[in-house]
Design an enzyme around this catalytic site. Sequence first.
Site, PDB file in Angstrom:
ATOM      1  N   SER A 229      31.662  45.704  45.998  1.00 14.59           N
ATOM      2  CA  SER A 229      31.157  44.746  45.027  1.00 14.59           C
ATOM      3  C   SER A 229      30.242  45.434  44.006  1.00 14.59           C
ATOM      4  O   SER A 229      30.659  46.362  43.334  1.00 14.59           O
ATOM      5  CB  SER A 229      30.458  43.610  45.778  1.00 14.59           C
ATOM      6  OG  SER A 229      30.180  42.534  44.941  1.00 14.59           O
ATOM      7  N   ASP A 456      40.137  37.540  43.858  1.00 17.10           N
ATOM      8  CA  ASP A 456      38.732  37.777  44.196  1.00 17.10           C
ATOM      9  C   ASP A 456      37.879  37.124  43.110  1.00 17.10           C
ATOM     10  O   ASP A 456      37.965  37.483  41.935  1.00 17.10           O
ATOM     11  CB  ASP A 456      38.497  39.278  44.248  1.00 17.10           C
ATOM     12  CG  ASP A 456      37.068  39.671  44.593  1.00 17.10           C
ATOM     13  OD1 ASP A 456      36.157  38.842  44.438  1.00 17.10           O
ATOM     14  OD2 ASP A 456      36.864  40.835  44.994  1.00 17.10           O
ATOM     15  N   HIS A 485      36.829  38.554  48.987  1.00 18.24           N
ATOM     16  CA  HIS A 485      36.037  39.511  48.211  1.00 18.24           C
ATOM     17  C   HIS A 485      35.631  40.692  49.078  1.00 18.24           C
ATOM     18  O   HIS A 485      35.072  40.505  50.167  1.00 18.24           O
ATOM     19  CB  HIS A 485      34.785  38.812  47.680  1.00 18.24           C
ATOM     20  CG  HIS A 485      33.811  39.721  47.010  1.00 18.24           C
ATOM     21  ND1 HIS A 485      34.145  40.515  45.946  1.00 18.24           N
ATOM     22  CD2 HIS A 485      32.492  39.966  47.261  1.00 18.24           C
ATOM     23  CE1 HIS A 485      33.088  41.207  45.552  1.00 18.24           C
ATOM     24  NE2 HIS A 485      32.078  40.892  46.342  1.00 18.24           N
TER      25      HIS A 485
END
Length: 558
Positions: A229, A456, A485
């Site tokens: 991320s 995502d 995600h």
Amino acid sequence: MTLRSRALATGAAVATLLASGALLAPSATAAPAAGTAPASSRTSAATSARSYTPPAPVWGSCSSSSLKDAKAECAKVTVPLDYDHPDGTKIKIAISRVAHTTKQDQGVMLVNPGGPGGSGLGLATLGQYVPDGAGDSYDWIGFDPRGVGDSEPAVSCDPTFAGYDRPRYVPASPALSEAWFAKTNAYTDACAKKNGPILDHLTTVDSAKDMESIRKALGEKKINYYGFSYGTYLGQVYGTLYPKRLRRVVFDGTVDPRKIWYDANLDQDEAFDVNIDIWFGWVADHDSVYHLGTTQKAVRSLFYRTEEKLYADPVKGKGGQLGGSEWIDAFLYAGYYQSSWTGLAETFSRFVRDDDVKALEAAYLDSSGYDADDPKADNGYAVYLGVQCTDTRDWPQKWSTWEKDSWRIFRKAPYETWANTWYNEPCRHWPAQQQKELKIDGRKVKSLLMVNETLDAATPYAGSLEVRKRFPKARLIAEPGGTTHAGSLYGNACVDDRIAAYLATGELPKRKSGKKADVTCDPLPRPEPAARSAAAKKQAERSSTKELSTLRRAALPR
């Protein structure tokens, strides 16, 4: 965006289609715009970091039981608060290490969970989840970025900020906007009072320079890196500043460097609405289990009616009142992880059908990260703002810009839009200097493997395509139709086996021409309420650990 984990990193979302779209007047009490720093060269910033060499770490025991069980060691690396003044004030970065267990030594693997604001100490244990023992030849290095967790100092402003019974997210009246302005202004005022000069030194560039200091403290010529991320953006920045110091790199859930950070949040608003509707449809498909409606439309309608009911008449939980905002927050993970779908559907059903407030409160606390007994419960959120609000000068200072954009998107994406707006609105008046954004350039990075599910919501797929273009040696694994995600090393053999092969040998898939993925893998199958797959069970077991739960929260937007 934290890449909004809400407390985080920590934050939740929206309500019914109440608004006609008329714009509200900006708050008369809004704090003045944050200052901006003079333009400076980030190449000179890299040079200043190279001029500092920290002492070698002194390894000792770790406080975390899971790190102890993994035979990890912990230490702190002393770094400059301001790399332009390396002889000035020092701060400490907490690091952890699980050493390699094979004769082959592939060097150190730094890991960042995302956020920004996520604690990464626990991720020193990540190597054990790489298939075929391919992680065993690395020293896995977890670290708490500056301001986070066990690093010194740890940033905190108001630990009660993400508490119970918050104002309605959708500002259908000027009074609601004023309530949020009062709340966010009080938070940034507290940040200014409780924290010192570190607020001016929390940018991603600062953390990239800390990674370089960690490398030097460990005596390594190069590092390997695994970023989830926001951690992918940290990796992009490090690769731009120190490309020759990177060996093997994995990005999972890649941040789009064109949209740092205001536009990234707008993209998330629409993407989360898509995913929550997919979940509503899944719940409808299993109406025989949950009894919440036989169509997506029926489930969606019940969800938002329940939100409105709670705004009108909050219920009392053990820790406080749960209203419509807490209801929305409780279900945020449904937009992030398929593995959460069954549990959250059960929570939805138990509350609507059985008035089970305990289940709702547990889901809210899990998603928000709020802990009334933690004096630094907002640490993740405070650092999230500290990083994103100062990484760039592109945050709009006029409330009318935020308002116009939010109402426009809300009309088609009501779920997260206004919650995400209020989560990030403190960047209009954050009490630290904004910096000139670094232009990401990965042309000199020799090796990169990327992973992204195409739905995502926290890091939309377009970001991976953009980074693939900027990093010509990169390869991208796409999972078409997947909504999870940053879910690598969670049981998808098609993805995880390729990561293992890359970490073992450095071999990458063949790069395809054009703006496309180099490899495609089916995402993990959607869960079944009655009989979950072995992969899903493994994922649920792993997500129950404190460190990986933190990883999840840290990777969320807001």
